[in-house]
Design an enzyme around this catalytic site. Sequence first.
Site, PDB file in Angstrom:
ATOM      1  N   LYS A   1     -33.243   7.131  -7.207  1.00 41.72           N
ATOM      2  CA  LYS A   1     -32.584   8.418  -7.462  1.00 41.72           C
ATOM      3  C   LYS A   1     -31.702   8.839  -6.284  1.00 41.72           C
ATOM      4  O   LYS A   1     -31.716   9.997  -5.840  1.00 41.72           O
ATOM      5  CB  LYS A   1     -33.618   9.496  -7.792  1.00 41.72           C
ATOM      6  CG  LYS A   1     -34.373   9.228  -9.091  1.00 41.72           C
ATOM      7  CD  LYS A   1     -35.388  10.332  -9.387  1.00 41.72           C
ATOM      8  CE  LYS A   1     -35.968  10.196 -10.788  1.00 41.72           C
ATOM      9  NZ  LYS A   1     -36.525   8.860 -11.080  1.00 41.72           N
TER      10      LYS A   1
ATOM     11  N   HIS B   1       0.787  -1.229   0.000  1.00 46.23           N
ATOM     12  CA  HIS B   1       0.000   0.000   0.000  1.00 46.23           C
ATOM     13  C   HIS B   1       0.824   1.287   0.000  1.00 46.23           C
ATOM     14  O   HIS B   1       0.271   2.373  -0.182  1.00 46.23           O
ATOM     15  CB  HIS B   1      -0.906  -0.012   1.234  1.00 46.23           C
ATOM     16  CG  HIS B   1      -2.171   0.768   1.091  1.00 46.23           C
ATOM     17  ND1 HIS B   1      -2.375   1.739   0.132  1.00 46.23           N
ATOM     18  CD2 HIS B   1      -3.330   0.732   1.803  1.00 46.23           C
ATOM     19  CE1 HIS B   1      -3.579   2.255   0.258  1.00 46.23           C
ATOM     20  NE2 HIS B   1      -4.184   1.669   1.261  1.00 46.23           N
TER      21      HIS B   1
ATOM     22  N   GLN C   1     -14.845   1.903  -0.596  1.00 49.22           N
ATOM     23  CA  GLN C   1     -15.526   1.179  -1.666  1.00 49.22           C
ATOM     24  C   GLN C   1     -14.626   0.994  -2.877  1.00 49.22           C
ATOM     25  O   GLN C   1     -14.016   1.949  -3.370  1.00 49.22           O
ATOM     26  CB  GLN C   1     -16.792   1.920  -2.136  1.00 49.22           C
ATOM     27  CG  GLN C   1     -17.525   1.165  -3.238  1.00 49.22           C
ATOM     28  CD  GLN C   1     -18.515   1.979  -4.038  1.00 49.22           C
ATOM     29  OE1 GLN C   1     -18.927   1.573  -5.105  1.00 49.22           O
ATOM     30  NE2 GLN C   1     -18.903   3.143  -3.530  1.00 49.22           N
TER      31      GLN C   1
ATOM     32  N   SER D   1     -12.870   6.623   2.631  1.00 48.48           N
ATOM     33  CA  SER D   1     -11.795   7.115   1.783  1.00 48.48           C
ATOM     34  C   SER D   1     -12.349   7.755   0.516  1.00 48.48           C
ATOM     35  O   SER D   1     -13.167   7.164  -0.188  1.00 48.48           O
ATOM     36  CB  SER D   1     -10.871   5.953   1.418  1.00 48.48           C
ATOM     37  OG  SER D   1      -9.839   6.385   0.562  1.00 48.48           O
TER      38      SER D   1
END
Length: 647
Positions: free
Chosen positions: A446, A359, A574, A474
């Site tokens: 929506k 990372h 995500q 994030s």
Amino acid sequence: MLSRSKYIRNSAKITLQNNYNRSMASSVKSAQPAGTKPQEDSSVGPMYRFERSLPHLPVPTIEETAARYLKSIKTYHLPQDPLSSNETPLDTWKASEAAVDEFVKSPLVKELQARLEQRAQEKSSWLSEWWNETAYFGWRGPVVPGVNYFYSHKADKTRKTGPSRAAGLIRALLYFRKLTETQQLEPEMARTTPLCMASYKYLFNATRLPTSPSDTARKYDPDTHNHVVVVRKNKFFKVSVVDEKGEWLSEKELETLFNKVVELAGEEADPVPVGALTAADRDVWTKARQQIVSHSPANAAALETIESAIIIVSLDSTKPVTREETSWGIWVGDGKDRWFDKHQLVVFENGKSGFNGEHSCMDGTPTSRLNDWLLRSLEAKKIPLGESARPASQLPVVTPLTFTLPLPVVTTIAESVAAHDATMAKHELAVLQYDGYGKDTIKQFKLSPDSWTQLVMGYAYFKMTGQVAPTYESAQTRKYKLGRTEVIRSSTVEALAWYKSMEDPSKSDLERLGLFRAAAAAHIKLAGEAADGRGVDRHLFGLKKLLKAGEKLPSLYADPTFGKSANWVLSTSQLSSEYFEGWGYGEVVDEGYGLAYAVNNRSLRFTITSMNKGEIGQFRQYLEESCTEVREVMEKGLAAQEAKAKL
């Protein structure tokens, strides 16, 4: 840079679309004025053509950060009881308000702001160097479970053994590597806004190095390092991906060499697993590496072969079945049969596979793009696999990499294995695959799929504990030069109001619908501000970094709510791909949860990690209930809204 003629020759037949324009993090606003076309630099390859025109990460004003911060912490000063009608802030709110007011008026803070603005004038990014050091290179704990992350791949029914699956992935990876190293890959875009591609340099032939007082990174020349290193039974093997003419090996030839690795590794694991050192505390690994290198020139050469490889391939001898077993295996395995200082493909005996990401030099979007591209391209049969099928005797020799270890290192390895086992024994991992609905359904209401899912997760925690959780989401800031991430503080006042309404039987579904929409709108606003580099946390971090010796820490940083609001009980992020079976990372505080999630077309998926032994199953259950309840409230609330409109 790779020789373009060589790689164009090897990939002349490839017709893949290498554009990948969707943002894999939270919503990103355009950094370009409406109707403005980004400026292109013709002196570099297409991948970097927008780099020179990218704007610099802004420095927000003290006043706007203070206002956003104050609003973000009010949640923790409000009554949490859903059955109470009292919405008056607690007495602690006054102290936090006073700390923020003092912060805005402070001459010292104004001086810190001036220093930060000056730094922003002098650097490509005022944040990048600090963040890399503080969040990654300066981290001295183990990178697993603390830093690295993983993706679990969708199964490939045509490649059901470890060697065959690894061969297909590596053959496809060579094409993506060619696109990046020759700068032919299309840059990522957020709608019409180009994103910074600088971190792509570290996708291949790169490594994190254990050094003191902080780690460093090194990129090796890809022209002269055309090999992967395969780990099997705690043993290491150099496998060339090109023949003596520099031509890529075919998929079948790569499979032949990977089968040779399995044969050479045998059935017995090396009892002294050098790879375990990459899962140790960084200072422990730094010292051990120095001892290994100084003990023998051959040791130094073996380490450089590992560190300079295109990528690590772990040919794991286990056969995981469940999502949890597979995820755990890709995340950490047994902590020995891996090399966590580099990106690595983890391939199991039964053909299941995944990716473990180092990372420090890049965030998840580039590696997610890589993995999605590999899987999508192989499934679509767009990768030329090569026609040659020479026997092993006509292929490059698989070279075992061995170490002669001094006794202190042997002892350190044993201690590292024990420490890793003790650490991971405290952890649990669970996966919720929710197939009730996904992005397609959410969009019919929506609403932002990401905002919806954030509220689902926050509500699940509220249901379980009766309290709102400090939540880190994030947001990527890669529309700026050397951009990394900013925090979306998802636990808003509006979210708390909706959570409470869901637990208050006196509230109607129509009321809950209105509160849910308000909470989703608040989240979208925060997400946009964070992506614009106008969040709270990075600015406050930068100001604090510029304090000089003898200068008093502003009282805002000492306010208990400052610490509480950044104690990320829910660490969320995500990344969504229809070609992943999951992804994940570790929690960031001992009492918290890592919540990696995906919002796919017809499903939601959550990978939960935690040290809260025995509670992770409960949290998973609350998550599942929350997913269902949110949809029910939306449907009932809309029905009530329509009925009311007809009156």
